[in-house]
Design a protein around this motif. Structure first.
Motif, PDB file in Angstrom:
ATOM      1  N   ALA A  47       0.838  -1.191   0.000  1.00  0.00           N
ATOM      2  CA  ALA A  47       0.000   0.000   0.000  1.00  0.00           C
ATOM      3  C   ALA A  47       0.873   1.240   0.000  1.00  0.00           C
ATOM      4  O   ALA A  47       2.080   1.190   0.282  1.00  0.00           O
ATOM      5  N   PHE A  48       0.248   2.373  -0.333  1.00  0.00           N
ATOM      6  CA  PHE A  48       0.914   3.667  -0.271  1.00  0.00           C
ATOM      7  C   PHE A  48       0.654   4.274   1.105  1.00  0.00           C
ATOM      8  O   PHE A  48      -0.474   4.267   1.600  1.00  0.00           O
ATOM      9  N   GLU A  49       1.711   4.774   1.705  1.00  0.00           N
ATOM     10  CA  GLU A  49       1.624   5.334   3.056  1.00  0.00           C
ATOM     11  C   GLU A  49       2.369   6.662   3.089  1.00  0.00           C
ATOM     12  O   GLU A  49       3.517   6.758   2.618  1.00  0.00           O
ATOM     13  N   GLU A  71      -3.680  19.140  -6.605  1.00  0.00           N
ATOM     14  CA  GLU A  71      -3.616  19.620  -7.981  1.00  0.00           C
ATOM     15  C   GLU A  71      -2.664  18.761  -8.816  1.00  0.00           C
ATOM     16  O   GLU A  71      -3.017  18.283  -9.880  1.00  0.00           O
ATOM     17  N   GLY A  72      -1.441  18.576  -8.328  1.00  0.00           N
ATOM     18  CA  GLY A  72      -0.467  17.784  -9.067  1.00  0.00           C
ATOM     19  C   GLY A  72      -0.292  16.410  -8.445  1.00  0.00           C
ATOM     20  O   GLY A  72      -0.186  16.284  -7.227  1.00  0.00           O
ATOM     21  N   VAL A  73      -0.281  15.375  -9.283  1.00  0.00           N
ATOM     22  CA  VAL A  73      -0.038  14.003  -8.824  1.00  0.00           C
ATOM     23  C   VAL A  73       1.051  13.411  -9.705  1.00  0.00           C
ATOM     24  O   VAL A  73       0.940  13.411 -10.936  1.00  0.00           O
ATOM     25  N   LYS A  74       2.108  12.916  -9.070  1.00  0.00           N
ATOM     26  CA  LYS A  74       3.234  12.374  -9.830  1.00  0.00           C
ATOM     27  C   LYS A  74       3.674  11.042  -9.255  1.00  0.00           C
ATOM     28  O   LYS A  74       4.029  10.933  -8.070  1.00  0.00           O
ATOM     29  N   ALA A  75       3.659   9.999 -10.081  1.00  0.00           N
ATOM     30  CA  ALA A  75       4.179   8.691  -9.687  1.00  0.00           C
ATOM     31  C   ALA A  75       5.682   8.657  -9.932  1.00  0.00           C
ATOM     32  O   ALA A  75       6.166   9.083 -10.986  1.00  0.00           O
ATOM     33  N   VAL A  76       6.418   8.145  -8.947  1.00  0.00           N
ATOM     34  CA  VAL A  76       7.877   8.003  -9.058  1.00  0.00           C
ATOM     35  C   VAL A  76       8.217   6.544  -8.764  1.00  0.00           C
ATOM     36  O   VAL A  76       8.766   6.198  -7.705  1.00  0.00           O
ATOM     37  N   PRO A  77       7.882   5.629  -9.691  1.00  0.00           N
ATOM     38  CA  PRO A  77       8.062   4.195  -9.427  1.00  0.00           C
ATOM     39  C   PRO A  77       9.492   3.804  -9.134  1.00  0.00           C
ATOM     40  O   PRO A  77       9.738   2.842  -8.390  1.00  0.00           O
ATOM     41  N   ARG A  78      10.445   4.513  -9.712  1.00  0.00           N
ATOM     42  CA  ARG A  78      11.850   4.136  -9.519  1.00  0.00           C
ATOM     43  C   ARG A  78      12.220   4.096  -8.048  1.00  0.00           C
ATOM     44  O   ARG A  78      13.053   3.292  -7.630  1.00  0.00           O
ATOM     45  N   ARG A  79      11.580   4.982  -7.253  1.00  0.00           N
ATOM     46  CA  ARG A  79      11.871   5.010  -5.820  1.00  0.00           C
ATOM     47  C   ARG A  79      10.656   4.584  -4.999  1.00  0.00           C
ATOM     48  O   ARG A  79      10.621   4.822  -3.791  1.00  0.00           O
ATOM     49  N   SER A  80       9.688   3.977  -5.657  1.00  0.00           N
ATOM     50  CA  SER A  80       8.468   3.512  -4.976  1.00  0.00           C
ATOM     51  C   SER A  80       7.784   4.649  -4.222  1.00  0.00           C
ATOM     52  O   SER A  80       7.360   4.496  -3.080  1.00  0.00           O
ATOM     53  N   LEU A  81       7.656   5.804  -4.904  1.00  0.00           N
ATOM     54  CA  LEU A  81       7.061   6.983  -4.283  1.00  0.00           C
ATOM     55  C   LEU A  81       5.906   7.518  -5.125  1.00  0.00           C
ATOM     56  O   LEU A  81       5.901   7.377  -6.356  1.00  0.00           O
ATOM     57  N   LEU A  82       4.969   8.135  -4.448  1.00  0.00           N
ATOM     58  CA  LEU A  82       3.916   8.927  -5.071  1.00  0.00           C
ATOM     59  C   LEU A  82       3.975  10.308  -4.428  1.00  0.00           C
ATOM     60  O   LEU A  82       4.143  10.422  -3.208  1.00  0.00           O
ATOM     61  N   VAL A  83       3.835  11.348  -5.255  1.00  0.00           N
ATOM     62  CA  VAL A  83       3.934  12.717  -4.756  1.00  0.00           C
ATOM     63  C   VAL A  83       2.676  13.481  -5.150  1.00  0.00           C
ATOM     64  O   VAL A  83       2.219  13.396  -6.297  1.00  0.00           O
ATOM     65  N   VAL A  84       2.102  14.216  -4.189  1.00  0.00           N
ATOM     66  CA  VAL A  84       0.890  15.000  -4.444  1.00  0.00           C
ATOM     67  C   VAL A  84       1.114  16.424  -3.953  1.00  0.00           C
ATOM     68  O   VAL A  84       1.490  16.636  -2.797  1.00  0.00           O
ATOM     69  N   TYR A  99       4.321   9.846  -0.475  1.00  0.00           N
ATOM     70  CA  TYR A  99       3.830   8.536  -0.055  1.00  0.00           C
ATOM     71  C   TYR A  99       4.813   7.466  -0.527  1.00  0.00           C
ATOM     72  O   TYR A  99       5.324   7.525  -1.648  1.00  0.00           O
ATOM     73  N   SER A 100       5.043   6.484   0.320  1.00  0.00           N
ATOM     74  CA  SER A 100       5.931   5.375  -0.009  1.00  0.00           C
ATOM     75  C   SER A 100       5.105   4.121  -0.264  1.00  0.00           C
ATOM     76  O   SER A 100       4.130   3.852   0.443  1.00  0.00           O
ATOM     77  N   TYR A 101       5.489   3.370  -1.272  1.00  0.00           N
ATOM     78  CA  TYR A 101       4.817   2.116  -1.608  1.00  0.00           C
ATOM     79  C   TYR A 101       5.585   0.982  -0.953  1.00  0.00           C
ATOM     80  O   TYR A 101       6.752   0.727  -1.278  1.00  0.00           O
ATOM     81  N   ALA A 102       4.962   0.334   0.016  1.00  0.00           N
ATOM     82  CA  ALA A 102       5.685  -0.669   0.798  1.00  0.00           C
ATOM     83  C   ALA A 102       4.723  -1.743   1.278  1.00  0.00           C
ATOM     84  O   ALA A 102       3.503  -1.645   1.106  1.00  0.00           O
ATOM     85  N   LYS A 103       5.259  -2.764   1.900  1.00  0.00           N
ATOM     86  CA  LYS A 103       4.443  -3.845   2.426  1.00  0.00           C
ATOM     87  C   LYS A 103       3.557  -3.336   3.553  1.00  0.00           C
ATOM     88  O   LYS A 103       3.960  -2.476   4.339  1.00  0.00           O
ATOM     89  N   GLY A 104       2.343  -3.896   3.616  1.00  0.00           N
ATOM     90  CA  GLY A 104       1.414  -3.527   4.661  1.00  0.00           C
ATOM     91  C   GLY A 104       0.072  -3.117   4.096  1.00  0.00           C
ATOM     92  O   GLY A 104      -0.066  -2.826   2.900  1.00  0.00           O
ATOM     93  N   ALA A 105      -0.927  -3.122   4.951  1.00  0.00           N
ATOM     94  CA  ALA A 105      -2.275  -2.718   4.562  1.00  0.00           C
ATOM     95  C   ALA A 105      -2.409  -1.204   4.710  1.00  0.00           C
ATOM     96  O   ALA A 105      -1.674  -0.574   5.473  1.00  0.00           O
ATOM     97  N   PRO A 106      -3.347  -0.582   3.978  1.00  0.00           N
ATOM     98  CA  PRO A 106      -3.552   0.860   4.117  1.00  0.00           C
ATOM     99  C   PRO A 106      -3.921   1.231   5.555  1.00  0.00           C
ATOM    100  O   PRO A 106      -4.690   0.521   6.208  1.00  0.00           O
ATOM    101  N   SER A 107      -3.380   2.336   6.024  1.00  0.00           N
ATOM    102  CA  SER A 107      -3.713   2.798   7.373  1.00  0.00           C
ATOM    103  C   SER A 107      -4.852   3.813   7.378  1.00  0.00           C
ATOM    104  O   SER A 107      -5.313   4.225   8.452  1.00  0.00           O
ATOM    105  N   TYR A 108      -5.293   4.223   6.184  1.00  0.00           N
ATOM    106  CA  TYR A 108      -6.367   5.212   6.075  1.00  0.00           C
ATOM    107  C   TYR A 108      -7.382   4.713   5.067  1.00  0.00           C
ATOM    108  O   TYR A 108      -6.995   4.132   4.047  1.00  0.00           O
TER     109      TYR A 108
END
Length: 587
Positions: free
Chosen positions: A17-19, A382-395, A413-422
């Motif tokens: 999930a993204f956290e 307003e802006g959403v950018k996926a950065v898969p190379r570093r397993s990141l999402l930026v808003v 946000y970091s994409y890592a193991k685990g269930a969503p917390s929100y």
């Protein structure tokens, strides 16, 4: 778009999930006014964003994503509307029109990320908006929107000049890069047979096809950038919506129906043959009908609709308590941004809800799009950018609420193991198939007879007062029922709840210093009917201020209960207005 079988919406048992790991305050960090469009360097260690209010672009060091650091700003001498990072350079679209709708103008700047110097300037004959780069780095595209004057002729189209699309040929270094026009002649958008196209957003796929949205015209086109030709163009069409709230009345009632033009804003390629549109809407036609279908659509390059979210996106947002009642009449949750990224073999579509401060994450799979999780953001993503190379999402978010300390921010946000917390709490669907609506929650009381059941109340955000029944055995907790409180003498601001020895609800309703009284209510949990209403003694009423009854507790046997209330802020004492004390009331 499938939902969970129990009527709620969950993560489908995913193990990643993204956290959120950090938020960067662009005001405090870089002295910026806003952060609108955001992009990342190829190595994912630096962010660059636009600040149209101050005429700058800003830099953020995310070598450590959990500890973003300010990287300074560069003035661009106009209003930056979009940017894209290409290697060591940032390509920035700058609007120089300054409100001139008749003769708009702009520039395309190339800025060195290391020296921060402007190394190339391309004059533009119109007002630019979106910028995109091709995945292979060979081409770019710049939308020349030439916005209409909304104060002229009620903002109706057409208003010359029309917009355009420019292709960028990245040959060699910036000194040898070139701009050339793309033929949009075949685009037969609605307004005066294409006389005022106003292109809005562009994205490019791996085949160097660009998809362009014409928001006000409710139109889309696919362009071959290599040849500079339009290969397909079609209307975005309309959507029949059911079970939506269509009235702004401080209530949330999913019982309305509408047919709405899609009017797409952001577009994002899902693969080489299909793309998603965020159907925000931005135009009111001559009949006074506004567009924006409150969701998103997946189109094939030939114009075929492959998937339509309809009201499902709005319902998902509402189930998490983020529905914006103030937009019910026209745009609902107002989806504006769209982004696609593949993380460790799984492709996701990200849809940003500008008015609900959320990004919806959908997994793209063989069964279509499945809701994965909701990400809370700052105000107005307003802006959403996926950065898969570093397993990141930026808003990035373009709005601040200074009086309560919420800045314009970039959330990482970091994409890592685990269930969503929100979210930690969401609502299930009611008997009609729509989510139980809720926004703010206040008060909390356990049910003495059911160990996994608690009750919360609705505060003053809605016109009516409600008690919510919550099942806390699950995670997230589920709102499984909503009971309207009926028969009170005034509009309620429910802040506290307690369960009496006979099972009845005792409620504390906060008053103010003007017309709304502080009340203690006893209510029937089966029907929500008020059984007793107790006002404050006259001596306290005369000295009341804002912030009155908050917490409530009850003790004693049935028929001989004692009820206690906490007065949230200090009030003057009777007979001594200079003596101000915090009080607990006993009834």
């Amino acid at each position: 778009v499938p939902a969970a079988a129990d009527g709620g919406r969950d993560d489908g048992g995913r193990d990643r999930a993204f956290e959120a790991v950090a938020s960067f305050d662009v005001m405090a960090g870089n002295g910026s006014a806003v952060a609108e469009i955001v992009d990342a360097s190829d190595d994912g260690r630096q962010l660059v964003y636009t600040d149209a209010e101050k005429g700058e672009i800003g830099f953020v060091d995310i070598a450590d994503p959990a500890r973003p650091r300010p990287g300074g700003v560069v003035a661009v001498g106009g209003s930056p509307t979009s940017l894209a990072v290409r290697g060591r350079h940032v390509v920035v679209a700058v609007d120089d029109s300054a409100g001139n709708f008749i003769s708009p103008s702009g520039r395309l700047l190339v800025i060195d990320r290391t020296s921060r110097a402007v190394v190339r300037t391309f004059p533009l004959t119109g007002q630019p908006d979106s910028v995109a780069l091709s995945p292979d780095g060979r081409y770019g595209a710049v939308v020349i929107e030439n916005q209409r004057n909304e104060d002229l002729n009620d903002g109706l189209l057409p208003q010359a000049p029309s917009g355009a699309l420019l292709a960028i040929d990245f040959v060699g270094g910036p000194d040898t890069w070139a701009l050339r026009p793309v033929d949009l002649g075949p685009v037969s958008a609605a307004a005066a047979d294409g006389a005022d196209l106003e292109p809005e957003f562009v994205d490019i796929n791996r085949r160097n096809l660009a998809v362009v949205s014409f928001q006000e015209n409710n139109h889309l086109a696919v362009v071959d950038l290599r040849r500079g030709r339009t290969t397909a163009q079609f209307s975005a069409g309309s959507v029949d919506l059911g079970q939506i709230d269509v009235v702004e009345d401080d209530l949330i009632s999913f019982d309305g129906v509408l047919t709405k033009r899609r009017e797409p804003d952001a577009v994002a390629w899902l693969d080489d043959d299909s793309f998603a549109t965020a159907n925000e809407g931005d135009y009111e036609d001559a009949s006074g009908v506004a567009g924006g279908s409150r969701g998103f659509t997946v189109f094939n390059v030939d114009g075929t609709v492959e998937l339509e979210s309809g009201e499902s996106f709005e319902h998902w947002v509402a189930s998490a308590g983020h529905y914006n009642e103030g937009r019910s009449e026209n745009k609902g949750v107002e989806p504006e941004s769209a982004e696609v990224g593949t993380f460790q073999g799984t492709t996701y579509l990200f849809v940003g809800s500008e008015r609900s401060n959320l990004v919806g994450v959908y997994e793209v799979g063989k069964r279509g799009l499945e809701p994965a999780q909701l990400l809370p953001t700052g105000i107005g993503p307003e802006g959403v950018k996926a950065v898969p190379r570093r397993s990141l999402l930026v808003v990035s978010t373009e709005t601040d609420v200074a009086d309560i300390g919420i800045p314009t921010m970039i959330t990482i946000y970091s994409y890592a193991k685990g269930a969503p917390s929100y979210p930690t709490i969401s609502s299930v669907d009611d008997a009609t198939g729509a989510p139980i609506p809720w926004v703010a929650l206040s008060g909390l009381a356990g049910d003495p007879a059911r160990s996994n059941t608690v009750y919360a109340v609705s505060d003053a955000f809605l016109a009516d007062g409600f008690v919510y029944t919550v099942d806390v055995k699950q995670s997230p907790a589920r709102i499984t029922g909503r009971t309207k409180i009926q028969g009170a003498s005034a509009r309620l601001d429910l802040e506290g709840i307690a369960v009496g020895p006979d099972g009845a609800w005792w409620l504390g309703s906060e008053g103010d210093a003007a017309a709304r009284p502080n009340l203690v209510l006893k209510a029937d949990p089966a029907t929500g009917t008020v059984l007793q209403e107790i006002a404050l003694p006259a001596g306290l009423v005369d000295r009341r201020r804002n912030n009155g009854i908050e917490g409530i507790a009850v003790t004693g046997p049935p028929g001989a209960e004692t009820v206690y209330v906490a007065i949230q802020r200090a009030w003057p004492n009777e007979g001594d207005v200079d003596q101000v004390e915090t009080k607990i009331g006993r009834y």
